[in-house]
Design a protein around this motif. Structure first.
Motif, PDB file in Angstrom:
ATOM      1  N   TYR A 231       0.827  -1.209   0.000  1.00  0.00           N
ATOM      2  CA  TYR A 231       0.000   0.000   0.000  1.00  0.00           C
ATOM      3  C   TYR A 231       0.862   1.260   0.000  1.00  0.00           C
ATOM      4  O   TYR A 231       0.580   2.229  -0.715  1.00  0.00           O
ATOM      5  CB  TYR A 231      -0.910  -0.022   1.226  1.00  0.00           C
ATOM      6  N   GLY A 235       1.047   0.707  -4.176  1.00  0.00           N
ATOM      7  CA  GLY A 235      -0.399   0.730  -4.364  1.00  0.00           C
ATOM      8  C   GLY A 235      -0.888  -0.366  -5.296  1.00  0.00           C
ATOM      9  O   GLY A 235      -1.931  -0.240  -5.933  1.00  0.00           O
ATOM     10  N   TYR A 250      -8.986  -5.299   0.048  1.00  0.00           N
ATOM     11  CA  TYR A 250      -9.166  -3.905   0.486  1.00  0.00           C
ATOM     12  C   TYR A 250      -9.864  -3.088  -0.606  1.00  0.00           C
ATOM     13  O   TYR A 250     -10.769  -2.299  -0.309  1.00  0.00           O
ATOM     14  CB  TYR A 250      -7.802  -3.314   0.819  1.00  0.00           C
ATOM     15  N   ARG A 251      -9.461  -3.278  -1.852  1.00  0.00           N
ATOM     16  CA  ARG A 251     -10.099  -2.557  -2.960  1.00  0.00           C
ATOM     17  C   ARG A 251     -11.597  -2.865  -3.017  1.00  0.00           C
ATOM     18  O   ARG A 251     -12.434  -1.965  -3.125  1.00  0.00           O
ATOM     19  CB  ARG A 251      -9.470  -2.968  -4.294  1.00  0.00           C
ATOM     20  N   ARG A 252     -11.918  -4.160  -2.978  1.00  0.00           N
ATOM     21  CA  ARG A 252     -13.315  -4.568  -3.128  1.00  0.00           C
ATOM     22  C   ARG A 252     -14.185  -4.047  -1.981  1.00  0.00           C
ATOM     23  O   ARG A 252     -15.307  -3.600  -2.203  1.00  0.00           O
ATOM     24  CB  ARG A 252     -13.413  -6.095  -3.191  1.00  0.00           C
ATOM     25  N   PHE A 254     -13.474  -1.469   0.413  1.00  0.00           N
ATOM     26  CA  PHE A 254     -13.469  -0.074   0.850  1.00  0.00           C
ATOM     27  C   PHE A 254     -13.441   0.954  -0.282  1.00  0.00           C
ATOM     28  O   PHE A 254     -13.849   2.098  -0.063  1.00  0.00           O
ATOM     29  CB  PHE A 254     -12.277   0.167   1.782  1.00  0.00           C
ATOM     30  N   THR A 255     -12.938   0.594  -1.447  1.00  0.00           N
ATOM     31  CA  THR A 255     -12.913   1.580  -2.534  1.00  0.00           C
ATOM     32  C   THR A 255     -13.987   1.321  -3.576  1.00  0.00           C
ATOM     33  O   THR A 255     -14.396   2.246  -4.280  1.00  0.00           O
ATOM     34  CB  THR A 255     -11.530   1.604  -3.214  1.00  0.00           C
ATOM     35  N   GLU A 256     -14.434   0.060  -3.709  1.00  0.00           N
ATOM     36  CA  GLU A 256     -15.457  -0.274  -4.701  1.00  0.00           C
ATOM     37  C   GLU A 256     -16.802  -0.607  -4.061  1.00  0.00           C
ATOM     38  O   GLU A 256     -17.782  -0.830  -4.775  1.00  0.00           O
ATOM     39  CB  GLU A 256     -14.983  -1.451  -5.559  1.00  0.00           C
ATOM     40  N   ASP A 257     -16.849  -0.664  -2.729  1.00  0.00           N
ATOM     41  CA  ASP A 257     -18.086  -0.904  -1.989  1.00  0.00           C
ATOM     42  C   ASP A 257     -18.789  -2.192  -2.432  1.00  0.00           C
ATOM     43  O   ASP A 257     -20.000  -2.236  -2.589  1.00  0.00           O
ATOM     44  CB  ASP A 257     -19.029   0.298  -2.137  1.00  0.00           C
TER      45      ASP A 257
END
Length: 293
Positions: A231, A235, A250-252, A254-257
């Motif tokens: 991270y 990144g 983490y992407r799925r 917190f950033t892509e909901d």
């Protein structure tokens, strides 16, 4: 006898219940979430049943497959180097008497540094324009490299940071194992004329095998969960060259909901890691001389 056994179960039951509450319940909740799709409407979470659709989509997710592959490469390569370096350092410092505290403090410094500071330090060191690594290459007459921006070098660069960070962990555990070995065996071997190499091969390594297996498994488990170094340094880029599974989850989440899909990815990852650790434990356990006794 029966009352003693009952008392043991009664005294252990609070700890067991706490363990179940903190592990089994969250895992069960994660699995339930993985078979749903969560949408927020009017500030309320609506859980829609999707069955195994989230799991079926995992095989088509290139980011997930890249994350699994990179995590396996990262864990195997990084932990192998950490074990070799940690064991070597433990052998070097085992019999040191003068300045023992100084040596051990220096070797343990990397593991004491917070992750955010490690990321800042190594990002500066890897800088293409003014990083100390490229400055050293220029001094040696070599071409500077884009360590974090080149897809062929980025994962290797992160592995180097992890080796620097976690080798002290292996060193500490293996040093404790070396210092617990009985000295009389070595004295007897020296009387028989054994050289240092023969002592290492026929005495130290066989006796240290249980400690080596435990240290290796601890580090493998931690390496599979790597997140902060990726991270902070890359990144996940460039492209998917340093995409590890923790970062993908983490992407799925917190950033892509995509809470349901992220939960399915978490459950699948947990299963893969559990199988991998069990396989490694079995392979290394078969090499343990005490395993077959």
């Amino acid at each position: 006898m029966r009352s003693t056994t009952l008392w043991r179960y009664l005294t252990l039951s609070p700890t067991l219940l706490l363990f179940l509450f903190l592990t089994v319940l969250p895992l069960a909740s994660l699995f339930v979430l993985s078979v749903h799709e969560v949408e927020w409407r009017d500030r309320i979470a609506h859980w829609d049943w999707v069955g195994m659709a989230n799991y079926a989509h995992l095989a088509k997710d290139t980011l997930f497959t890249a994350g699994i592959l990179n995590t396996l490469i990262f864990a195997v390569v990084a932990v192998s180097f950490q074990m070799i370096l940690g064991f070597w350092l433990a052998l070097l410092t085992q019999r040191v008497t003068r300045g023992q505290l100084v040596y051990r403090t220096i070797f343990l410094l990397p593991i004491l540094v917070p992750g955010i500071i490690i990321g800042a330090i190594w990002k500066l060191m890897y800088s293409f324009d003014f990083g100390v690594v490229n400055q050293l290459l220029l001094y040696l007459g070599m071409t500077p490299q884009d360590w974090l921006g080149d897809s062929s070098l980025a994962l290797l660069s992160v592995i180097v940071v992890d080796v620097w960070h976690w080798t002290p962990f292996c060193f500490l555990l293996l040093l404790a194992g070396l210092q617990s070995l009985p000295e009389d065996i070595y004295e007897a071997s020296r009387l028989d004329g054994a050289t240092g190499w023969r002592e290492l091969r026929y005495i130290t390594l066989p006796l240290m095998l249980p400690s080596i297996i435990v240290t290796f498994l601890f580090r493998m488990i931690l390496a599979f969960k790597v997140f902060d170094e990726v991270y902070l340094l890359t990144g996940g880029g460039p492209g998917t060259s340093t995409e590890v599974i923790s970062f993908t989850i983490y992407r799925r989440f917190f950033t892509e909901d995509q809470a349901g899909y992220g939960a399915a990815m978490s459950v699948a990852t947990f299963a893969v890691i559990a199988i991998a650790i069990a396989a490694v434990s079995r392979i290394m356990g078969n090499k343990d001389p005490e395993a077959g006794v």
